[in-house]
Design a protein around this motif. Structure first.
Motif, short mmCIF file in Angstrom:
data_model
loop_
_atom_site.label_atom_id
_atom_site.label_comp_id
_atom_site.label_asym_id
_atom_site.label_seq_id
_atom_site.Cartn_x
_atom_site.Cartn_y
_atom_site.Cartn_z
N THR A 142 -2.38 0.41 6.27
CA THR A 142 -3.57 0.32 5.41
C THR A 142 -3.43 1.29 4.24
O THR A 142 -2.53 2.14 4.22
CB THR A 142 -4.83 0.68 6.21
N LYS A 143 -4.31 1.17 3.27
CA LYS A 143 -4.30 2.10 2.14
C LYS A 143 -4.49 3.53 2.62
O LYS A 143 -3.81 4.45 2.15
CB LYS A 143 -5.39 1.73 1.13
N ASN A 181 0.83 -1.21 0.00
CA ASN A 181 0.00 0.00 0.00
C ASN A 181 0.86 1.25 0.00
O ASN A 181 0.49 2.27 -0.61
CB ASN A 181 -0.92 0.02 1.23
#
Length: 226
Positions: free
Chosen positions: A181-182, A66
């Motif tokens: 996380t993204k 990510n």
């Protein structure tokens, strides 16, 4: 004059031999210190602060995909395919800056930023730009794209005294870089190229809007294979 010529030849030979050797060595070993880190430490000392540099080297395989996707989407969407320079981006930056806009636009690729951060000081001069071009060519010829990205993500400035994605992940999110996380990766990428003016630990509306833009681009790009 003869001594002068010999001196010039020695300097040229010394510069090329040491620079090429340095690039070859740093293509394999962790890069734990850069000129920018030294400059920031001096600035902190002059400001009456104890110099702090949070940095933890992490291999490419231990950094979340990510994060790679976020910086490519934000900083250099042609990174996997170019050879160090995005001439379209450079042309756009030159046209924009020729209009004397208050906001200067850069056209540097991740490869150029890596070359500058590893080997040079952040000065806006033609000499520095020439040396940046030289080192960019060297790392593109001798390092893989994965190694360039690995170096970039480990030395990039992401806050006052915070260098590299692993240190930023620990400092802002209390987790390792492979767990980003993204949304978190996009927030870190959104601080660039002004990490000292943007705080991912306390993001304002402008930073959130840039994060949202990066996330939209990430959804289109989907993945980066290096």
């Amino acid at each position: 004059m003869t001594k002068f010529k010999r001196g010039v030849k020695f300097f040229i030979l010394f510069f090329f031999s040491t620079s090429i050797f340095s690039v070859l060595v740093l293509g394999f070993v962790p890069i734990t210190f850069t000129p920018l880190m030294l400059i920031r430490s001096v600035e902190q000392a002059f400001d009456g602060e104890f110099p702090v540099a949070k940095r933890n080297w992490n291999s490419y395989s231990n950094i979340s995909p990510n994060m790679v996707l976020a910086v490519v989407s934000s900083e250099d969407n042609k990174f996997p395919e170019h050879y160090g320079f995005d001439f379209v981006a450079i042309e756009r930056a030159l046209k924009h800056n020729s209009k004397k806009s208050k906001k200067i636009r850069g056209g540097s690729t991740i490869s150029q930023q890596t070359a500058k951060n590893v080997f040079l000081v952040p000065a806006r001069t033609w000499v520095r730009k020439g040396l940046e071009t030289y080192f960019t060519v060297l790392i593109e010829l001798t390092w893989s794209k994965r190694r360039i990205m690995e170096a970039y993500l480990n030395i990039v400035e992401l806050g006052n005294g915070v260098y590299g994605v692993q240190s930023a992940s620990e400092f802002y999110f209390e987790k390792d870089a492979d767990k980003l996380t993204k949304s978190q990766a996009a927030l870190l990428a959104a601080t660039l190229p002004s990490p000292l003016k943007r705080d991912p630990g306390d993001p304002n509306g402008k930073l959130r809007r840039k994060q949202a833009l990066i996330l939209r681009i990430m959804r289109k790009v989907k993945e980066v294979n290096l």
